[in-house]
Design a protein around this motif. Structure first.
Motif, mmCIF file in Angstrom:
data_model
loop_
_atom_site.group_PDB
_atom_site.id
_atom_site.type_symbol
_atom_site.label_atom_id
_atom_site.label_comp_id
_atom_site.label_asym_id
_atom_site.label_seq_id
_atom_site.Cartn_x
_atom_site.Cartn_y
_atom_site.Cartn_z
ATOM 1 N N ARG A 121 0.850 -1.187 0.000
ATOM 2 C CA ARG A 121 0.000 0.000 0.000
ATOM 3 C C ARG A 121 0.894 1.249 0.000
ATOM 4 N N MET A 127 -2.606 -4.174 3.924
ATOM 5 C CA MET A 127 -3.664 -4.375 2.941
ATOM 6 C C MET A 127 -4.796 -5.182 3.575
ATOM 7 N N LEU A 192 -1.805 1.738 -4.391
ATOM 8 C CA LEU A 192 -0.685 0.815 -4.231
ATOM 9 C C LEU A 192 0.594 1.465 -4.736
#
Length: 218
Positions: A121, A127, A192
């Protein structure tokens, strides 16, 4: 895809982040090479009470006579999860979250070699991978939901895991009514990190240690 991931955040921190009661059998962390059939920590919700529980990564349909009675199911496709007999009941009533610190994906080199890449992330938080689970005999088993690749994954692989944002956790866990299907989509641009190349040592399911996620020249 998603075939390997990492979990480096402590179980106590994950329980606090998700507002979940931690179980007594959670797998050891950190793990820089979580592989299919490994035990993983999973967030479930029952009656509004969240729990962080251990499950086997590898969904076992109810009709299997043994855990290896058919293909090893580690992912469930978002476009068919509601219709396939193995998953349709689970996606309606047994949705869960699989915490991960990052995940690996592979490209193919010029000589056919498998080249691993690592995703996290952008904000550094764990995550929350969308999952579905199934009780088989006395084992709880889980699969990670995947969807068509978004802008970060495009060019590397055609699919990616569904990464849930914190505001969407109640809906996915069944705490906020119906309509969770809209959450099964690719991560938006910026959510991301751009992937980094890491050592091919992670290609072995026996590999371990923080050196697996150290960036190398692509």
């Amino acid at each position: 895809m998603c075939g390997r991931f990492t979990i480096t955040h402590p179980n106590e921190a994950l329980a606090a982040l998700f507002g979940a009661v931690p179980g007594n059998d959670l797998p050891f962390v950190p793990n820089f090479n979580v592989c299919p059939t490994n035990p993983v920590a999973v967030v479930t919700s029952d009656g509004g009470v969240r729990r962080l529980r251990a499950m086997r990564w590898g969904f076992v349909p109810s009709w299997y006579k043994a855990t290896n009675d058919g293909p090893l199911i580690i992912n469930a496709r978002a476009d068919t999860v509601a219709t396939k007999p193995a998953f349709r009941e689970a996606v309606r009533s047994r949705r869960c979250i699989v915490p991960a610190s990052g995940f690996y994906e592979w490209s193919t080199g010029e000589k056919g070699e498998k080249l691993p890449w690592y995703f996290t992330r952008a904000d550094g938080l764990p995550m929350a991978l969308a999952g579905i689970w199934q009780r088989w005999d006395d084992i709880d088993t889980v699969a990670i939901v995947s969807t068509d690749a978004g802008p970060v994954m495009a060019g590397l692989h055609h699919r990616e895991p569904v990464v849930l944002e914190q505001a969407d956790w109640p809906l996915w866990l069944g705490e906020a009514g119906h309509g969770a299907a809209v959450l099964m989509k690719a991560a938006p641009e910026g959510a991301l990190t751009r992937p980094v190349r890491v050592s091919s040592a992670v290609n072995s399911n026996r590999a371990a240690g923080p050196e697996l996620i150290v960036p190398i020249a692509a």
